[in-house]
Design a protein around this motif. Structure first.
Motif, PDB file in Angstrom:
ATOM      1  N   LYS A   1      -7.768   1.854  -4.269  1.00 10.07           N
ATOM      2  CA  LYS A   1      -8.777   1.104  -3.501  1.00 10.07           C
ATOM      3  C   LYS A   1      -9.245   1.918  -2.297  1.00 10.07           C
ATOM      4  CE  LYS A   1      -8.563  -2.575  -6.074  1.00 10.07           C
ATOM      5  NZ  LYS A   1      -9.680  -2.937  -6.962  1.00 10.07           N
TER       6      LYS A   1
ATOM      7  N   LYS B   1      -8.632   2.815   0.704  1.00  6.20           N
ATOM      8  CA  LYS B   1      -7.756   2.615   1.872  1.00  6.20           C
ATOM      9  C   LYS B   1      -6.345   2.187   1.463  1.00  6.20           C
ATOM     10  CE  LYS B   1      -9.596  -2.069   2.488  1.00  6.20           C
ATOM     11  NZ  LYS B   1     -10.227  -3.027   3.374  1.00  6.20           N
TER      12      LYS B   1
ATOM     13  N   HIS C   1      10.177  -8.823   7.928  1.00  7.98           N
ATOM     14  CA  HIS C   1      10.367 -10.265   8.108  1.00  7.98           C
ATOM     15  C   HIS C   1      11.434 -10.621   9.152  1.00  7.98           C
ATOM     16  CE1 HIS C   1       7.911 -10.312   4.549  1.00  7.98           C
ATOM     17  NE2 HIS C   1       8.812  -9.613   3.887  1.00  7.98           N
TER      18      HIS C   1
ATOM     19  N   ARG D   1      -2.329 -15.494  -4.995  1.00  7.22           N
ATOM     20  CA  ARG D   1      -2.792 -14.300  -4.275  1.00  7.22           C
ATOM     21  C   ARG D   1      -2.642 -14.552  -2.787  1.00  7.22           C
ATOM     22  NH1 ARG D   1      -7.932 -10.645  -5.806  1.00  7.22           N
ATOM     23  NH2 ARG D   1      -7.869  -9.261  -4.043  1.00  7.22           N
TER      24      ARG D   1
HETATM   25  C1  HDC Z   1       9.382  -9.239  -6.658  1.00  7.12           C
HETATM   26  C2  HDC Z   1       8.653  -8.141  -5.946  1.00  7.12           C
HETATM   27  C3  HDC Z   1       8.180  -8.461  -4.652  1.00  7.12           C
HETATM   28  C4  HDC Z   1       7.188  -7.521  -4.065  1.00  7.12           C
HETATM   29  C5  HDC Z   1       7.638  -6.934  -2.737  1.00  7.12           C
HETATM   30  C6  HDC Z   1       7.186  -7.763  -1.593  1.00  7.12           C
HETATM   31  C7  HDC Z   1       7.936  -7.379  -0.360  1.00  7.12           C
HETATM   32  C8  HDC Z   1       7.762  -8.415   0.712  1.00  7.12           C
HETATM   33  O1  HDC Z   1       8.903  -8.348   1.576  1.00  7.12           O
HETATM   34  C9  HDC Z   1       6.480  -8.149   1.452  1.00  7.12           C
HETATM   35  C10 HDC Z   1       5.810  -9.386   1.851  1.00  7.12           C
HETATM   36  O2  HDC Z   1       6.191 -10.482   1.543  1.00  7.12           O
HETATM   37  S1  HDC Z   1       4.375  -9.188   2.794  1.00  7.12           S
HETATM   38  C11 HDC Z   1       3.922 -10.872   3.182  1.00  7.12           C
HETATM   39  C12 HDC Z   1       2.992 -11.507   2.201  1.00  7.12           C
HETATM   40  N1  HDC Z   1       1.732 -10.821   2.043  1.00  7.12           N
HETATM   41  C13 HDC Z   1       0.774 -10.857   3.019  1.00  7.12           C
HETATM   42  O3  HDC Z   1       0.954 -11.432   4.072  1.00  7.12           O
HETATM   43  C14 HDC Z   1      -0.532 -10.144   2.718  1.00  7.12           C
HETATM   44  C15 HDC Z   1      -1.697 -11.062   2.983  1.00  7.12           C
HETATM   45  N2  HDC Z   1      -2.957 -10.412   2.584  1.00  7.12           N
HETATM   46  C16 HDC Z   1      -3.605  -9.567   3.403  1.00  7.12           C
HETATM   47  O4  HDC Z   1      -3.191  -9.326   4.528  1.00  7.12           O
HETATM   48  C17 HDC Z   1      -4.869  -8.921   2.881  1.00  7.12           C
HETATM   49  O5  HDC Z   1      -5.346  -9.668   1.798  1.00  7.12           O
HETATM   50  C18 HDC Z   1      -4.658  -7.447   2.407  1.00  7.12           C
HETATM   51  C19 HDC Z   1      -4.214  -6.577   3.600  1.00  7.12           C
HETATM   52  C20 HDC Z   1      -3.597  -7.376   1.293  1.00  7.12           C
HETATM   53  C21 HDC Z   1      -5.946  -6.903   1.836  1.00  7.12           C
HETATM   54  O6  HDC Z   1      -6.937  -7.050   2.815  1.00  7.12           O
HETATM   55  P1  HDC Z   1      -8.066  -5.935   3.004  1.00  7.12           P
HETATM   56  O7  HDC Z   1      -7.440  -4.615   3.268  1.00  7.12           O
HETATM   57  O8  HDC Z   1      -9.037  -6.460   3.992  1.00  7.12           O
HETATM   58  O9  HDC Z   1      -8.647  -5.876   1.542  1.00  7.12           O
HETATM   59  P2  HDC Z   1     -10.151  -6.046   1.074  1.00  7.12           P
HETATM   60  O10 HDC Z   1     -11.010  -5.042   1.798  1.00  7.12           O
HETATM   61  O11 HDC Z   1     -10.533  -7.470   1.129  1.00  7.12           O
HETATM   62  O12 HDC Z   1     -10.034  -5.637  -0.443  1.00  7.12           O
HETATM   63  C22 HDC Z   1      -9.784  -4.294  -0.835  1.00  7.12           C
HETATM   64  C23 HDC Z   1      -9.512  -4.289  -2.316  1.00  7.12           C
HETATM   65  O13 HDC Z   1      -8.183  -4.786  -2.551  1.00  7.12           O
HETATM   66  C24 HDC Z   1      -8.226  -5.982  -3.347  1.00  7.12           C
HETATM   67  N3  HDC Z   1      -7.314  -6.947  -2.718  1.00  7.12           N
HETATM   68  C25 HDC Z   1      -7.486  -7.525  -1.516  1.00  7.12           C
HETATM   69  N4  HDC Z   1      -6.476  -8.363  -1.251  1.00  7.12           N
HETATM   70  C26 HDC Z   1      -5.643  -8.323  -2.334  1.00  7.12           C
HETATM   71  C27 HDC Z   1      -4.448  -8.978  -2.658  1.00  7.12           C
HETATM   72  N5  HDC Z   1      -3.869  -9.879  -1.847  1.00  7.12           N
HETATM   73  N6  HDC Z   1      -3.876  -8.699  -3.856  1.00  7.12           N
HETATM   74  C28 HDC Z   1      -4.444  -7.842  -4.697  1.00  7.12           C
HETATM   75  N7  HDC Z   1      -5.608  -7.175  -4.430  1.00  7.12           N
HETATM   76  C29 HDC Z   1      -6.188  -7.417  -3.265  1.00  7.12           C
HETATM   77  C30 HDC Z   1      -9.660  -6.483  -3.287  1.00  7.12           C
HETATM   78  O14 HDC Z   1     -10.010  -7.178  -4.451  1.00  7.12           O
HETATM   79  C31 HDC Z   1     -10.442  -5.206  -3.099  1.00  7.12           C
HETATM   80  O15 HDC Z   1     -10.654  -4.592  -4.356  1.00  7.12           O
HETATM   81  P3  HDC Z   1     -12.153  -4.460  -4.908  1.00  7.12           P
HETATM   82  O16 HDC Z   1     -12.853  -3.683  -3.849  1.00  7.12           O
HETATM   83  O17 HDC Z   1     -12.020  -3.741  -6.193  1.00  7.12           O
HETATM   84  O18 HDC Z   1     -12.645  -5.876  -5.031  1.00  7.12           O
END
Ligand code: HDC
Length: 306
Positions: free
Chosen positions: A121, A123, A210, A257
């Protein structure tokens, strides 16, 4: 963009993950249930006591379906050949779970792990790891998890102008949903505790994001954030309570998601819409009025009172 010139997507895709094992007892599934808020506001909640305690006439405690993600946790090895990333910047992006039979109250598990997706992606890099979990004794397939991780700063590895994108699963299993315009069928409000992540981590996800204030700051947060799978656990528990009348075995598959982080102590409001046997859901943080999670849960059937 990360400096990863030696990253070779073909090499990553051919990588063979080792099988892993996991064993749990009733104590583990009860601790997990407490970690996702079961019985937190009512210690004798009629729908939830069975997840933490043997009720009269009940042989063993019931295991929540989102415990599936804990079973697969140990197989979440994200170190692929050549893929360099800062683990402190990793965020959980999506989770997809299929459940094939109810979980026994204790079990030895054998996990088979594979790479289901890899996307550049720019970034960020997105990695999707699939884990099939088998009951060791019977050889039965219990569940499948597909975990999507968002590796900030690790993108930019594509060799051509078209960004690299590979996935080996059907499009209808993605977690993106359209939220209906109509009024929700049901709404459930729940409070996370300030110590929620400290309790949840004891189920096996010890990522310091966390629990450690310094690591949280490096990752861009004012304080440690809640595990994504904990938020998902809260949301699916709300669906079990409001739609499944407390019966966890009605859940067939779960997709979610993560849109935004949750701070422990915040209030989660989960809205649910029923479309046939599919529950579309959206979880918001009440204090910030922001959507943090959305997805769907497919049911095996509906209770007669709905
Ligand atoms: C069992 C195994 C477990 C796995 C291990 C996990 C370990 C854990 O300890 C870790 C955690 O629990 S972390 C806590 C939970 N997660 C979060 O809080 C993340 C919340 N989401 C964000 O911050 C943003 O969506 C963010 C930052 C994710 C994305 O935001 P942006 O950078 O602004 O992205 P954006 O510009 O909107 O999109 C870029 C491209 O990425 C795709 N995308 C965006 N969000 C996504 C997401 N959540 N999941 C998957 N893909 C995602 C977009 O579609 C975009 O792609 P494209 O340009 O092709 O459309």
């Amino acid at each position: 963009m990360a400096d990863t010139p030696e990253f070779d997507p073909a090499l990553a895709l051919s990588h063979k993950f080792p099988d892993t094992t996991y064993s749990y007892t009733e104590r583990d599934s009860a601790l997990y249930a407490l970690g996702i808020g079961a019985c937190a506001s009512n210690a004798v909640d009629a729908d939830e006591l069975k997840f933490v305690y043997h009720e009269d006439g009940q042989e063993s405690i019931k295991v929540l379906p989102t415990f599936a993600a804990i079973i697969a946790l140990g197989s979440a090895a994200f170190d692929l050949p050549g893929l360099q990333f800062d683990p402190r910047l990793l965020l959980h992006g999506q989770q997809y779970i299929e459940l094939y039979k109810p979980f026994p109250s204790s079990c030895h598990i054998h996990n088979k792990v594979s790479l289901a997706g890899l996307h550049d992606k720019g970034k960020a890099a997105i990695l999707e790891v699939e884990t099939k979990s088998y009951e060791k004794e019977s050889g039965d397939l219990l569940c499948m998890n597909r975990s999507t991780v968002y590796l900030r700063g690790a993108g930019g590895f594509s060799n051509s102008s078209k960004p690299f994108s590979y996935s080996n699963y059907p499009l209808n299993q993605t977690s993106a949903v359209k939220i209906p315009d109509s009024k929700p069928f049901s709404v459930f409000e729940d409070h996370t505790q300030a110590s929620q992540a400290l309790l949840y981590r004891l189920s096996g996800d010890y990522n310091p994001l966390h629990s450690d204030p310094m690591i949280a700051k490096v990752a861009g947060f004012s304080q440690p954030i809640l595990h994504g799978l904990c938020t998902l656990g809260f949301a699916v528990r709300a669906i079990i309570k409001n739609i499944c009348k407390g019966d966890p075995d009605m859940i067939k598959s779960i997709a979610g998601r993560f849109f935004l982080h949750v701070y422990p102590g915040e209030t989660l409001v989960t809205e649910m819409w029923l479309e046939g046997l599919r529950v579309i859901y959206r979880t918001m943080v009440k204090e910030r009025k922001r959507t943090v999670l959305s997805g769907y849960v497919d049911l095996r059937g509906l209770t007669s009172s709905l």
